[in-house]
Design a protein around this motif. Sequence first.
Motif, PDB file in Angstrom:
ATOM      1  N   GLN A 569       0.833  -1.191   0.000  1.00 58.96           N
ATOM      2  CA  GLN A 569       0.000   0.000   0.000  1.00 58.96           C
ATOM      3  C   GLN A 569       0.869   1.243   0.000  1.00 58.96           C
ATOM      4  N   ARG A 578      -4.132   0.529  -2.423  1.00 54.40           N
ATOM      5  CA  ARG A 578      -3.741  -0.754  -1.852  1.00 54.40           C
ATOM      6  C   ARG A 578      -3.825  -1.802  -2.958  1.00 54.40           C
ATOM      7  N   GLU A 600      -7.165  -1.499  -4.922  1.00 52.76           N
ATOM      8  CA  GLU A 600      -8.121  -0.670  -4.192  1.00 52.76           C
ATOM      9  C   GLU A 600      -7.659   0.777  -4.238  1.00 52.76           C
ATOM     10  N   ASN A 602      -8.601   4.492  -2.739  1.00 51.24           N
ATOM     11  CA  ASN A 602      -9.384   5.219  -1.729  1.00 51.24           C
ATOM     12  C   ASN A 602     -10.580   4.408  -1.231  1.00 51.24           C
ATOM     13  N   GLY A 603     -10.374   3.126  -1.035  1.00 53.20           N
ATOM     14  CA  GLY A 603     -11.462   2.313  -0.507  1.00 53.20           C
ATOM     15  C   GLY A 603     -12.340   1.671  -1.561  1.00 53.20           C
ATOM     16  N   ASP A 604     -12.212   2.098  -2.830  1.00 48.90           N
ATOM     17  CA  ASP A 604     -13.013   1.470  -3.893  1.00 48.90           C
ATOM     18  C   ASP A 604     -12.178   0.390  -4.570  1.00 48.90           C
TER      19      ASP A 604
END
Lengths: 804, 82
Positions: A569, A578, A600, A602-604
């Motif tokens: 990450q 990540r 991934e 920003n979380g998506d």
Amino acid sequence: MNNNTPHTISKTACYHCGEPCNNTEIQLDELSFCCHGCKTVYQILADNNLTSFYDQFPGQAVQAKQNTNYDFLKNTAIARQLIDFQTDNIATIILELPQIHCSACIWILERLFRFDDGILSSKVNYLKKECTIVFDINKIDLFSLANLLQQIGYGPEFNLNNSKEEKKRFSKSNNYKIGLAGFCFGNIMLLSFPEYMSSPHQPMFTTFGYLKILLALPVLLYAGKDYLLAAKQFLLKRNIGIDLPIAIGMITLFSRSVFEILSGIGEGYLDSFAGFVFLLLIGKWFQEKTYSNIAFDRDYTSFFPISVLRKEADGWDFTAIDQLKSGDIIRVRNEEILPCDSKLLAGNGRIDYSFVTGESKLQSTTIHQNIFAGGKIVGGFVEAEVIHPVAQSRLTQLWNDDVFQKSKDIKEKSIIDFISKYFVFIIIGIAVIGFFYWLPIDIGMAFNVLTSVLIIACPCVLALSIPFIYGNGIRQLSKWNIFLKNTDTLFRLQEIDNIVFDKTGTLTDHSKMQVTFSGISLDDQTKNQITSLCRLSAHPLSQAIVEFLKSGDEVEVNNFSEFPGQGIQGTMDNNFWRLGSEKFILGHTSQTSISRSYIEFNGDILGYFSFEQKLKGEMKNIIENLKTSYILGMTSGDPIPHPEIDQWFAKCEKPLYNQSPQDKLRHIDNLIQQGYSPMMVGDGLNDSGALKQSNVGVVVNHRQNNFTPAADIVVNDEALILLPQLLEYAQWTRRILYGGFVIAALYNGIGLYFALKGLLSPLFAAVLMPLSSITIVVYGFFSINILTQIIFPKNRNDHSHSNR
Amino acid sequence: MTIVIPTVDTGHSTALGYVIIYTQISTTMQIIILLIAISLILAIGFLIGFFWAVRSGQYDDDYTPSIRMLFDDEETNSKINK
């Protein structure tokens, strides 16, 4: 090629390297480039007015890919050590440039002086992949030189291997010997000529005789030195080899000739003597002309870095690794290899022991933990205190281990030694019988017969048959990209009855990891960012992604961290990325056999890369083919059985999984204990112990300059399918060799008949001995060439020096 | 067995002795002997030449020159293209 314009090259091919530009095409001067590296090299060439390069070699240049840090060359002591020769201002260095692969490389490297004033000249040795550079140390230092080379795509490789000097000296001294022997041979023959022509003994001939002795002396003492040493070896250690009967023949021939000349009895056999030494040396040259671009004799030192950062009183400085002492504090940076066993003091790097253990799993580190030489630091740096100097570290000890030390001498040369052992006894026996037969009749004749037998039966032909038959065999094989270490390998190849394959690199295609991406479509910026992130990780999957995306621009990564075996990450342009396994990103695992790497942003979750190690389909047929006459086996470091491979090896030895390098070695050892002669086929890294232990170790090479310390045979990736042909070839060369022995026996028989009757004359010897040698040389050449054409497929003729 | 050394009348130097022997043998042999002497001297010259060539590294690389000689003359070539 005068009318060559850029437009003749297809639009999507890179103007510089000729690789197809995928989506990352870069335009400059109406030309397309596949990456920034290539564009940079083009600019450098254009700036230096060298664009004619592209007229001569359109799209053939090397892609500028590597990124080696040459900071250590700033240290003058280390630079000094690497420079081969230096006067006040001018230095000469021989650099290893493994990227050299075609004539374009020679063209560009020999015009280095156009790039920088400081470079005076450069000369490429194509086969050795070396470049000798003469430069002015006041204008350019080694550091800038190495960086310049790296910029144009030829980053030099430095290592502390200093064996190349020795090799060079050997080949030179052999050349001197051949020249000297040839000279003496020719002139002695000229001096003998008048004697053969006119029957009455002229007083002038005596002078000629002295001249001949004078000419023959250097042949005996310098050119034939190795054979005399063999005789000494016998006296000291009772070693009987093929060199001993040769030495006996040489010494008898020389001393009888000198005796005859000095006593005025006859004209001596010095022409035969010199010619015989000359032919032997030619045979030696033929045999020992090996492939200098493949280093069979590399050891751990070529794997280690040349220098490492050491803590000095006034900060950090580079030190050559052989200077390290226990207690020194060193810093090893990302992607560097730890040169000695040490205790970790600080740092966040993880260690990849894949070279030592064969596992590509990264190991995390804790402070005060012992870390071992050969480990590669990944994803950070470490500072450590040296426990053992390089020479005493664990890895070095492994190389010094029994397996690596124990030469294959016992098995080597078995046939020829067997023959020469009996040969010596038989010849001496015949000579003694002849001597005692003649003794009551005529003492002079008895001595004549004794020496004649020793002269004529000298196994010149026997000694020449191996270099010419087997040496030529090895040469022919190299045209098919099969490189044998020496002629003895061909002998041992004939004995093979059991073949063990290592999975990685031989049955699976290491270089071609099939990557596919599923998810949103990736734009250039995203690709750059993913690539930049992956570049920081040495994990094979990360490397595969870098290779797959082929993106050039670097983006700065902050807060990079790697979770071994899980993922990586980091932050780029204030976005958090990540990348990692299903478990790392999604938090659970599904049941798929193919490994995936999720991304991934920003979380998506943007999607995932899936990887499949491709099996080499063609190997299936090879295994089917070999099954009938050999016992086959398979070892792999992988814990999980591969169903398709299991199927391939049905009715063979059961495939072995979860094997450590030690297990593999033990497996080979067991086979030897059971009386087999195993051959090991592997990629040369984690199976090196097994390769060394086996009777014949075959290393499959992906890159020409690979690290192959344990190999007897190096084959190129695509040549591995010729394995059955190679084994058949080895069997046939044995039969051809026996044919050579028959020829040798015939000539010796004729010679012995005359020798025993006391009819051996100098003229007769001068004709018979070269004639027999030439017969064997011609026989060796033609039979091997015909054999090669029969056994190997014809359409692969242009393999050895093709451009790409 | 006696060791035969070319001897002539004592009183002459050895070199002169050889000249005397030389004049005594047949013309054909004279020529052959002369030629051999000359060829030996020539051959020593070649041998020195060969040693020099090995020493200066001409035998170190017997492959690259064969490629090098095939390069176009780059200076003239680049002019044509411009």
